[in-house]
Scaffold this active site. Structure first.
Site, PDB file in Angstrom:
ATOM      1  N   GLU A 175       0.061  -1.060   5.771  1.00  0.00           N
ATOM      2  CA  GLU A 175       1.091  -0.546   6.677  1.00  0.00           C
ATOM      3  C   GLU A 175       0.884   0.926   6.983  1.00  0.00           C
ATOM      4  O   GLU A 175       1.132   1.376   8.115  1.00  0.00           O
ATOM      5  CB  GLU A 175       2.475  -0.765   6.048  1.00  0.00           C
ATOM      6  N   ASP A 215       0.832  -1.197   0.000  1.00  0.00           N
ATOM      7  CA  ASP A 215       0.000   0.000   0.000  1.00  0.00           C
ATOM      8  C   ASP A 215       0.872   1.254   0.000  1.00  0.00           C
ATOM      9  O   ASP A 215       2.065   1.208   0.305  1.00  0.00           O
ATOM     10  CB  ASP A 215      -0.930   0.016   1.215  1.00  0.00           C
TER      11      ASP A 215
END
Length: 403
Positions: free
Chosen positions: A110, A43
């Site tokens: 994350e 991400d």
């Protein structure tokens, strides 16, 4: 991913967690050895719409111009994921099998604390009683700009990381029509509270990783700096004052507090009754989230301001892996092979990574990727050199081949 890395998907065991996080298992020759874990996250943070026009190339274009790859995630952290997969695919093409088992853990969240990605993956490791001998994630890099006195590249490998907490402050004072304001409004009180928190810093601490960094780099610096670092009992305050002059080194010796969200008002002629702000804090080892809350309360010293700690993404500061650990020495040796004349040093990671979920049950957790002078992560014109990506692939190959 499957089209680009077919051998990796065909020959390694793969599991999905919450749809978008993945774990690959590459069985080694000696299954009695504790496994290694290589981590990266898939991400990225968003790009502000208002900032899109300020990018040299479209923010999600992945444009390659000369020796540079441009785009969100180029540094943080798609380059790590790609380098791991490229290294694996190339080694599979040569029918390579590692000595020990490797797990590749790719989280998908994350940037929002990793609760549904790395956190769930780490729980699976614990349930399966898999205790990695070594975990490697993003974090430290190679620098040739910030350590000018050293006059050679410095590779900083994070042996620990700061904690993370959000603190909300709120003020409730009856509002009304903007033509008849009181002497103080909710916004006035909130603004003063923000300024009071920002005027001072929490007490400084030189943690073991930062002390090691100072000692390593001091050996290459001026005589005066060598004397100061060698006699911290006498010159500690002077050393800290010097570190406070730079935002990055300041963050190594202080728990930081900065307002990141401020909310108040719904219309231009209405004085809001409630004003809110959120402080993001990165916590030094040796201090806690409770210390942060107490500091904020004491700094504001105003009963009209409510202070509350968020718990949803709270992480206290991590423990540290000793720099004399074999895993650190392995990374030091590998880095010296791929970066000429490099000085390798431990340091404290001032951000937070997915690897923190593995610290309670892994022998060693380190944070490092051998990219150099990375630019623009979480900001405008994020980019990485093609030579950096190539170096990263070579680095992971050496880690995978380590005996």
């Amino acid at each position: 991913m499957e089209r680009t890395y077919p051998l990796m998907h065909a020959k390694l065991e793969k599991q999905s967690f919450n749809e978008f996080s993945y774990v690959f298992k590459w069985n080694g020759k000696d299954t009695s050895m504790a496994p290694y874990v290589l981590m990266a996250h898939l991400d990225v943070v968003p790009v502000e719409a208002i900032a899109e026009s300020k990018w040299t190339y479209p923010s999600f274009s992945g444009k390659i111009e000369k020796d540079t790859i441009w785009g969100r995630g180029a540094v943080d952290d798609k380059s790590s994921a790609i380098a791991i997969m490229e290294a694996t695919e190339q080694m599979l093409e040569n029918n390579f099998t590692p000595e020990r088992t490797f797990y590749f853990c790719f989280g998908h969240d994350e940037e929002i604390a990793g609760k549904r990605g790395a956190n769930i993956i780490s729980q699976w490791f614990k349930e399966k009683n898999i205790n990695p001998a070594f975990v490697l994630d993003e974090g430290g890099m190679i620098d040739t700009e910030k350590f000018k006195d050293v006059q050679r590249p410095v590779a900083v490998i994070a042996t620990g990381e700061k904690g993370f907490v959000n603190v909300d402050i709120s003020v409730a004072i009856p509002g009304g029509h903007s033509s008849q304001p009181e002497k103080e409004t909710a916004i006035d009180v909130l603004n003063k509270a923000i300024v009071r928190v920002r005027e001072k810093q929490m007490p400084p601490i030189i943690s073991p990783p930062v002390k090691s960094l100072l000692e390593k780099t001091a050996a290459e610096q001026s005589f005066v700096k060598k004397i100061a670092i060698a006699n911290m009992w006498l010159f500690k305050n002077l050393v800290i004052k010097g570190m406070e002059e730079n935002k990055q080194t300041n963050a190594m010796v202080h728990t930081t507090l900065v307002p990141t969200i401020v909310k108040a008002g719904i219309k231009d002629n209405v004085i809001p009754s409630i004003a809110n702000a959120t402080f993001n804090s990165r916590i030094l080892p040796g201090q806690t989230s409770d210390d942060v809350v107490n500091f904020v309360k004491n700094a504001i010293n105003d009963e009209r301001v409510t202070v509350k700690k968020q718990t949803i993404s709270l992480m206290e500061a991590s423990s540290s892996t000793p720099s004399n650990h074999p895993s650190f020495q392995m990374l030091e040796s590998i880095t010296q092979k791929i970066v000429p004349n490099v000085l390798v040093s431990p340091y404290l990671l001032i951000g937070a990574t997915d690897s923190r979920y593995f610290r309670p049950f892994s022998d060693a957790v380190l944070n490092f990727t051998p990219m150099q002078n990375a630019k623009g992560f979480h900001g405008i014109d994020e980019r990485i050199g093609v030579t950096d990506l190539s170096r990263m692939i070579s680095f992971y190959k050496l880690v995978l081949a380590e005996k």
